[in-house]
Design a protein around this motif. Structure first.
Motif, PDB file in Angstrom:
ATOM      1  N   PRO A  66       0.833  -1.206   0.000  1.00 15.31           N
ATOM      2  CA  PRO A  66       0.000   0.000   0.000  1.00 15.31           C
ATOM      3  C   PRO A  66       0.867   1.256   0.000  1.00 15.31           C
ATOM      4  CG  PRO A  66       0.063  -0.972   2.188  1.00 15.31           C
ATOM      5  CD  PRO A  66       0.782  -1.922   1.276  1.00 15.31           C
ATOM      6  N   ASP A  67       0.211   2.384  -0.210  1.00 12.39           N
ATOM      7  CA  ASP A  67       0.947   3.649  -0.198  1.00 12.39           C
ATOM      8  C   ASP A  67       1.344   4.026   1.220  1.00 12.39           C
ATOM      9  OD1 ASP A  67       0.416   3.702  -2.874  1.00 12.39           O
ATOM     10  OD2 ASP A  67      -1.117   5.271  -2.786  1.00 12.39           O
ATOM     11  N   GLY A  68       2.539   4.580   1.344  1.00 14.00           N
ATOM     12  CA  GLY A  68       2.964   5.153   2.612  1.00 14.00           C
ATOM     13  C   GLY A  68       2.768   6.664   2.558  1.00 14.00           C
ATOM     14  N   SER A  69       2.102   7.219   3.541  1.00 16.96           N
ATOM     15  CA  SER A  69       1.783   8.643   3.559  1.00 16.96           C
ATOM     16  C   SER A  69       2.777   9.402   4.433  1.00 16.96           C
ATOM     17  CB  SER A  69       0.363   8.856   4.086  1.00 16.96           C
ATOM     18  OG  SER A  69       0.129  10.208   4.414  1.00 16.96           O
ATOM     19  N   VAL A  70       3.351  10.480   3.900  1.00 14.68           N
ATOM     20  CA  VAL A  70       4.301  11.278   4.672  1.00 14.68           C
ATOM     21  C   VAL A  70       3.602  11.960   5.841  1.00 14.68           C
ATOM     22  CG1 VAL A  70       5.872  13.253   4.592  1.00 14.68           C
ATOM     23  CG2 VAL A  70       5.815  11.633   2.697  1.00 14.68           C
ATOM     24  N   ARG A  71       2.447  12.569   5.583  1.00 17.19           N
ATOM     25  CA  ARG A  71       1.733  13.274   6.662  1.00 17.19           C
ATOM     26  C   ARG A  71       1.313  12.299   7.765  1.00 17.19           C
ATOM     27  NH1 ARG A  71      -1.564  15.585   3.848  1.00 17.19           N
ATOM     28  NH2 ARG A  71      -0.869  17.734   3.877  1.00 17.19           N
ATOM     29  N   GLN A  72       0.744  11.173   7.375  1.00 15.41           N
ATOM     30  CA  GLN A  72       0.323  10.172   8.353  1.00 15.41           C
ATOM     31  C   GLN A  72       1.516   9.680   9.171  1.00 15.41           C
ATOM     32  OE1 GLN A  72      -3.214   9.251   8.580  1.00 15.41           O
ATOM     33  NE2 GLN A  72      -3.221   7.196   7.713  1.00 15.41           N
ATOM     34  N   GLU A 132       4.936  19.458 -11.548  1.00 18.00           N
ATOM     35  CA  GLU A 132       5.450  18.137 -11.920  1.00 18.00           C
ATOM     36  C   GLU A 132       6.796  17.839 -11.261  1.00 18.00           C
ATOM     37  OE1 GLU A 132       6.124  21.003 -15.436  1.00 18.00           O
ATOM     38  OE2 GLU A 132       4.538  20.496 -14.011  1.00 18.00           O
ATOM     39  N   ASP A 133       7.446  18.844 -10.709  1.00 17.13           N
ATOM     40  CA  ASP A 133       8.724  18.640 -10.024  1.00 17.13           C
ATOM     41  C   ASP A 133       8.563  18.523  -8.510  1.00 17.13           C
ATOM     42  OD1 ASP A 133      10.175  18.844 -12.434  1.00 17.13           O
ATOM     43  OD2 ASP A 133      10.185  21.032 -12.306  1.00 17.13           O
ATOM     44  N   ALA A 134       7.341  18.579  -8.007  1.00 18.17           N
ATOM     45  CA  ALA A 134       7.117  18.585  -6.559  1.00 18.17           C
ATOM     46  C   ALA A 134       7.538  17.259  -5.925  1.00 18.17           C
ATOM     47  CB  ALA A 134       5.643  18.847  -6.259  1.00 18.17           C
ATOM     48  N   LEU A 135       8.041  17.335  -4.702  1.00 18.56           N
ATOM     49  CA  LEU A 135       8.313  16.117  -3.939  1.00 18.56           C
ATOM     50  C   LEU A 135       7.033  15.337  -3.724  1.00 18.56           C
ATOM     51  CD1 LEU A 135      10.752  17.410  -1.169  1.00 18.56           C
ATOM     52  CD2 LEU A 135      11.296  15.749  -2.942  1.00 18.56           C
ATOM     53  N   HIS A 136       7.142  14.019  -3.728  1.00 15.20           N
ATOM     54  CA  HIS A 136       5.956  13.196  -3.548  1.00 15.20           C
ATOM     55  C   HIS A 136       5.508  13.203  -2.084  1.00 15.20           C
ATOM     56  CE1 HIS A 136       6.138  10.597  -7.455  1.00 15.20           C
ATOM     57  NE2 HIS A 136       6.294  11.888  -7.671  1.00 15.20           N
ATOM     58  N   SER A 137       4.213  13.125  -1.891  1.00 12.72           N
ATOM     59  CA  SER A 137       3.652  13.051  -0.540  1.00 12.72           C
ATOM     60  C   SER A 137       3.281  11.626  -0.166  1.00 12.72           C
ATOM     61  CB  SER A 137       2.416  13.947  -0.428  1.00 12.72           C
ATOM     62  OG  SER A 137       1.443  13.568  -1.383  1.00 12.72           O
ATOM     63  N   ARG A 138       3.364  10.720  -1.139  1.00 13.25           N
ATOM     64  CA  ARG A 138       3.145   9.294  -0.897  1.00 13.25           C
ATOM     65  C   ARG A 138       4.230   8.493  -1.612  1.00 13.25           C
ATOM     66  NH1 ARG A 138      -3.335   7.828  -1.300  1.00 13.25           N
ATOM     67  NH2 ARG A 138      -4.078   9.333   0.250  1.00 13.25           N
ATOM     68  N   PHE A 139       4.628   7.380  -0.984  1.00  9.95           N
ATOM     69  CA  PHE A 139       5.652   6.507  -1.542  1.00  9.95           C
ATOM     70  C   PHE A 139       5.226   5.059  -1.347  1.00  9.95           C
ATOM     71  CE2 PHE A 139       7.749  10.422  -0.307  1.00  9.95           C
ATOM     72  CZ  PHE A 139       8.594  10.696  -1.382  1.00  9.95           C
ATOM     73  N   ASN A 140       5.910   4.179  -2.042  1.00 12.98           N
ATOM     74  CA  ASN A 140       5.700   2.758  -1.799  1.00 12.98           C
ATOM     75  C   ASN A 140       6.085   2.450  -0.356  1.00 12.98           C
ATOM     76  OD1 ASN A 140       6.743  -0.184  -1.650  1.00 12.98           O
ATOM     77  ND2 ASN A 140       5.586  -0.143  -3.573  1.00 12.98           N
ATOM     78  N   LEU A 141       5.184   1.831   0.384  1.00  3.56           N
ATOM     79  CA  LEU A 141       5.363   1.631   1.819  1.00  3.56           C
ATOM     80  C   LEU A 141       6.608   0.825   2.152  1.00  3.56           C
ATOM     81  CD1 LEU A 141       4.059   2.057   4.649  1.00  3.56           C
ATOM     82  CD2 LEU A 141       2.921  -0.145   4.327  1.00  3.56           C
ATOM     83  N   MET A 142       6.910  -0.186   1.342  1.00 10.83           N
ATOM     84  CA  MET A 142       8.011  -1.091   1.663  1.00 10.83           C
ATOM     85  C   MET A 142       9.344  -0.671   1.066  1.00 10.83           C
ATOM     86  SD  MET A 142       6.647  -3.177   3.696  1.00 10.83           S
ATOM     87  CE  MET A 142       7.954  -4.375   3.837  1.00 10.83           C
ATOM     88  N   THR A 143       9.330  -0.040  -0.107  1.00 10.28           N
ATOM     89  CA  THR A 143      10.583   0.270  -0.794  1.00 10.28           C
ATOM     90  C   THR A 143      10.920   1.755  -0.789  1.00 10.28           C
ATOM     91  OG1 THR A 143       9.520   0.546  -2.956  1.00 10.28           O
ATOM     92  CG2 THR A 143      10.187  -1.691  -2.329  1.00 10.28           C
ATOM     93  N   GLY A 144       9.938   2.616  -0.585  1.00 11.73           N
ATOM     94  CA  GLY A 144      10.170   4.052  -0.671  1.00 11.73           C
ATOM     95  C   GLY A 144      10.233   4.560  -2.095  1.00 11.73           C
ATOM     96  N   ASP A 145       9.861   3.711  -3.061  1.00 15.32           N
ATOM     97  CA  ASP A 145       9.887   4.123  -4.470  1.00 15.32           C
ATOM     98  C   ASP A 145       8.778   5.129  -4.758  1.00 15.32           C
ATOM     99  OD1 ASP A 145      11.983   2.419  -4.906  1.00 15.32           O
ATOM    100  OD2 ASP A 145      10.741   0.796  -5.726  1.00 15.32           O
ATOM    101  N   GLU A 146       8.969   5.895  -5.831  1.00 16.98           N
ATOM    102  CA  GLU A 146       7.937   6.822  -6.274  1.00 16.98           C
ATOM    103  C   GLU A 146       6.709   6.058  -6.762  1.00 16.98           C
ATOM    104  OE1 GLU A 146       9.373   9.406  -9.296  1.00 16.98           O
ATOM    105  OE2 GLU A 146      10.886  10.364  -8.033  1.00 16.98           O
ATOM    106  N   LEU A 147       5.549   6.691  -6.647  1.00 21.18           N
ATOM    107  CA  LEU A 147       4.337   6.117  -7.209  1.00 21.18           C
ATOM    108  C   LEU A 147       4.316   6.395  -8.703  1.00 21.18           C
ATOM    109  CD1 LEU A 147       1.666   7.158  -4.537  1.00 21.18           C
ATOM    110  CD2 LEU A 147       3.097   5.120  -4.607  1.00 21.18           C
ATOM    111  N   VAL A 148       3.996   5.385  -9.488  1.00 22.25           N
ATOM    112  CA  VAL A 148       4.007   5.554 -10.943  1.00 22.25           C
ATOM    113  C   VAL A 148       2.726   6.203 -11.447  1.00 22.25           C
ATOM    114  CG1 VAL A 148       5.599   3.645 -11.326  1.00 22.25           C
ATOM    115  CG2 VAL A 148       3.151   3.181 -11.235  1.00 22.25           C
ATOM    116  N   ARG A 149       1.641   6.105 -10.691  1.00 25.25           N
ATOM    117  CA  ARG A 149       0.371   6.693 -11.135  1.00 25.25           C
ATOM    118  C   ARG A 149       0.342   8.188 -10.829  1.00 25.25           C
ATOM    119  NH1 ARG A 149      -0.781   4.414  -6.180  1.00 25.25           N
ATOM    120  NH2 ARG A 149      -1.963   5.722  -4.704  1.00 25.25           N
ATOM    121  N   ASN A 150      -0.549   8.876 -11.507  1.00 24.51           N
ATOM    122  CA  ASN A 150      -0.713  10.311 -11.299  1.00 24.51           C
ATOM    123  C   ASN A 150      -1.361  10.566  -9.938  1.00 24.51           C
ATOM    124  OD1 ASN A 150      -0.704  13.061 -11.948  1.00 24.51           O
ATOM    125  ND2 ASN A 150      -2.813  12.951 -12.674  1.00 24.51           N
ATOM    126  N   TYR A 151      -0.808  11.545  -9.201  1.00 23.29           N
ATOM    127  CA  TYR A 151      -1.344  11.847  -7.875  1.00 23.29           C
ATOM    128  C   TYR A 151      -1.018  13.307  -7.541  1.00 23.29           C
ATOM    129  CZ  TYR A 151      -2.637  11.218  -3.012  1.00 23.29           C
ATOM    130  OH  TYR A 151      -3.270  11.335  -1.793  1.00 23.29           O
TER     131      TYR A 151
END
Length: 674
Positions: A66-72, A132-151
């Motif tokens: 699942p997605d990992g949320s920075v704010r959460q 489009e250059d903004a830091l992501h607010s969600r990442f892959n929970l286990m790997t920390g990879d970027e999300l490939v879908r638009n968000y």
């Protein structure tokens, strides 16, 4: 004999109190492990956006993570940090203080790890502020990879919240930053958010405008959270009390002032489309404490309560369709004017009551605490094991939508609670609240740098250095003034009118620099070739920045304002315009200065300014007003530059210390004749 009995009785009472305290903390520990810590990723330290599908006991692969949320994650690690602070008061905590602290450290470093992998985005965003250059607010929970879908990742408040929490935790004694590479990256995060005052984002609710059509807008809550982050991290040493001089973070005082000014101008509104918003509550109270003006703070808070509060919590904003039964699932954006369907049937969030309780705890308003704590108790859900859970929201059932719309607040609402889900954000705040209300934790423990007005008076003075940002400058602020004459001939002319001035030669060993020289110095701050970071963007230094005196490699530097820079500000050759600009700048400094020590204004006088007899009167009138200590309503003090150092605001640029750029000494950028 009676004295011995009294002593034994007192020791017994103390033992019972400690035993009771330990038992209470152990209950909190078990609850935290079950409700929050069990969802922490073992690899990245992040927490999931949702716990509806409990995977804590299963093996998670990269594809189904699942997605990992920075704010959460930030709010969850606040709860473990809070409990560690409570355990820290015990002499024997069975190692739980360290365990909980390291859990918080892992989360904060996990976020930092994810961010640092996107350093290329930071480099681009700090220059151009493209979404489009903004830091992501969600990442892959286990790997920390970027999300490939638009968000909608562009959420400036998350970065501000991270910076603020980072400072609070380090100030409490946690070791989160390990290397100069990380210090450089955090410095670049400061550059990333410095222009939040002019950067529309998607806001705390990740939807942009209330119309939910993919359009971003400027949010008060985002600007306010960034302002708080800049407040906290300015002059802060990321290595803690044992840190080096070059692990200190610098914040541009002019950028901070722009964020503060725009924030206070936007309030009490949230944005152009939202009259008010629940997102303002964490901005005006814990954790941000962003509003300095008490009257504006009260007005903003009252507006949130009056327009958004209901029986079951606080609405996010008016006509918010999120999670209502009328919202069409699976469709990302709303149709034009669709938000009218959600009028008066918006979901109500107990989260709002949590922030209002925290507000009462930090301001000492026990009546407010009791009021909203009582309201909250009736909204909590008790699971099969008797654990009290905070539901995410309450919604209006389908069959009573029309009745609720015709008479708001009349109908029974249903909880969003899923038997397998925990609303981590709400549960984390509830843990902090109950720890404080049970007397196991003090508000100052959660606010070691004194962000709240109540705690500001009791925190260590080490967090209130001379260049830290104050709520406001002194009401009787005096602007220090030095006049630098271009030549000895001009100095002699000014002296015939009784006006004190100095030449660049007479102020030695101090140097007079142009603002561009200071820009060159700051461009080296935060440079890290390994991460591809170039340091501070090439932005001019504003009037507040040039009102400081700088110490660089043992030299004392004074910068004159941009108005006197002939190369970049050719209009300064118009004497009437220059005189008006000087007066406006002095008024601006008086109104916006928020540093403990005095500003120093360097006024450059050139011979060309005195060749035109028509303008001579205007400039002499200006200089005469300096001499008499009052310029257009601004108190000024005209002195020799050397005599004003003790009362001047001085910034030590200790980061300027190594590398090829520092092998040469800066020569005087000012093109004046001695």
């Amino acid at each position: 004999m009676s004295n011995i009995d009294d002593t034994d009785s007192l020791d017994g009472c103390r033992f019972d109190a400690v035993f009771e305290q330990r038992a209470s903390l152990d209950n909190y520990y078990r609850s935290l492990k079950k409700l929050i810590l069990k969802y922490q990723s073992p690899t990245t330290g992040l927490y999931p956006v949702s716990t509806s599908h409990d995977t804590s006991g299963t093996t998670i692969t990269k594809t189904d993570s699942p997605d990992g949320s920075v704010r959460q994650t930030i709010y969850c690690c606040m709860s473990s940090w809070a409990l560690s602070l409570a355990y820290k008061k015990l002499d024997n905590d069975n190692g739980r203080t360290q365990e909980l602290q390291q859990s918080a450290v892992k989360s904060m470093r996990g976020i930092l790890f994810c961010y640092m992998r996107q350093s290329n985005r930071v480099e681009q965003f700090k220059k151009f502020q493209n979404a489009e250059d903004a830091l992501h607010s969600r990442f892959n929970l286990m790997t920390g990879d970027e999300l490939v879908r638009n968000y909608p990742h562009m959420q400036m408040d998350v970065i501000g919240l991270y910076l603020l929490t980072l400072v609070q935790m380090i100030a409490s004694g946690l070791k989160i930053i390990y290397s100069m590479d990380e210090v450089n990256f955090v410095q670049n995060l400061v550059y990333y958010v410095e222009r939040a005052y002019r950067t529309p984002d998607f806001g705390l609710w990740e939807r942009g405008t209330k119309n939910n059509n993919g359009t971003r807008e400027l949010h008060s809550s985002s600007v306010g959270m960034v302002k708080s982050g800049l407040d906290a991290i300015n002059g802060f040493n990321l290595f803690g009390s044992q840190g080096t001089a070059w692990s200190v973070i610098y914040v541009d005082i002019d950028a901070h002032n722009r964020n503060r000014t725009i924030f206070e101008t936007l309030l009490p509104r949230e944005s152009s489309s939202k009259n008010t918003d629940l997102a303002l509550l964490p901005t005006l109270t814990f954790p941000a404490f962003a509003i300095d003006n008490a009257e504006l703070r009260g007005k903003t808070k009252a507006k949130v309560i009056n327009k958004l509060q209901g029986r079951y919590g606080v609405k996010r904003f008016l006509r918010d369709g999120y999670r209502t039964v009328l919202e069409e699932e699976g469709r990302e954006y709303y149709r034009p004017a669709e938000i009218k369907l959600f009028d008066r049937v918006e979901c109500e969030w107990p989260l709002g009551f949590l922030f209002l309780i925290l507000d009462g705890l930090f301001t000492g308003d026990q009546q407010q605490v009791n009021l909203y704590h009582e309201k909250l108790q009736s909204l909590l859900i008790t699971d099969k094991k008797g654990v009290r859970l905070v539901p995410e929201y309450y919604y209006v059932p389908q069959d009573v939508v029309d009745l609720e719309r015709s008479e708001p607040g009349s109908q029974f609402r249903l909880s969003s609670h899923d038997s397998q889900a925990v609303f981590l954000w709400g549960q984390a705040l509830y843990t902090i609240i109950t720890l404080i209300m049970d007397g196991l934790l003090a508000t100052v423990d959660m606010d070691p740098i004194g962000r709240s007005e109540t705690n500001k008076r009791i925190v260590s003075s080490s967090y209130n250095h001379d260049n830290c940002f104050q709520q406001q400058g002194p009401s009787d602020l005096v602007v220090q003034m030095c006049i630098i004459a271009e030549s000895s001939r001009l100095q002699a002319l000014l002296s015939t009118y009784g006006i004190l001035s100095q030449t660049p030669h007479q102020v030695e060993p101090m140097q007079i620099w142009s603002p561009s020289g200071l820009v060159d110095i700051y461009e080296q701050l935060g440079v890290n070739k390994k991460l591809g970071l170039s340091g501070r963007p090439n932005r001019p230094v504003g009037a507040l920045g040039t009102s400081k005196i700088y110490r660089i490699e043992g030299q004392t530097i004074m910068c004159y304002p941009l108005q006197f820079e002939l190369q970049d500000f050719y209009m300064g050759q118009d004497i009437l315009l220059l005189v008006d600009e000087i007066k406006q700048t002095l008024r601006f400094i008086r109104d916006q200065w928020n540093i403990r020590k005095r500003p120093t204004f360097c006024c450059i006088m050139r011979e060309d300014s005195f060749k035109n007899s028509s303008s001579l009167t205007h400039i002499l009138d200006l200089l005469s007003s300096f001499k008499h200590g009052h310029c257009d309503g601004v108190p000024v003090r005209l002195e020799r530059l050397q005599t004003m150092l003790n009362s001047a605001a001085i910034e030590h640029l200790d980061f300027f210390r190594y590398g090829s750029a520092t092998q040469r000494r800066y020569t005087l950028p000012l093109t004046l004749n001695p």
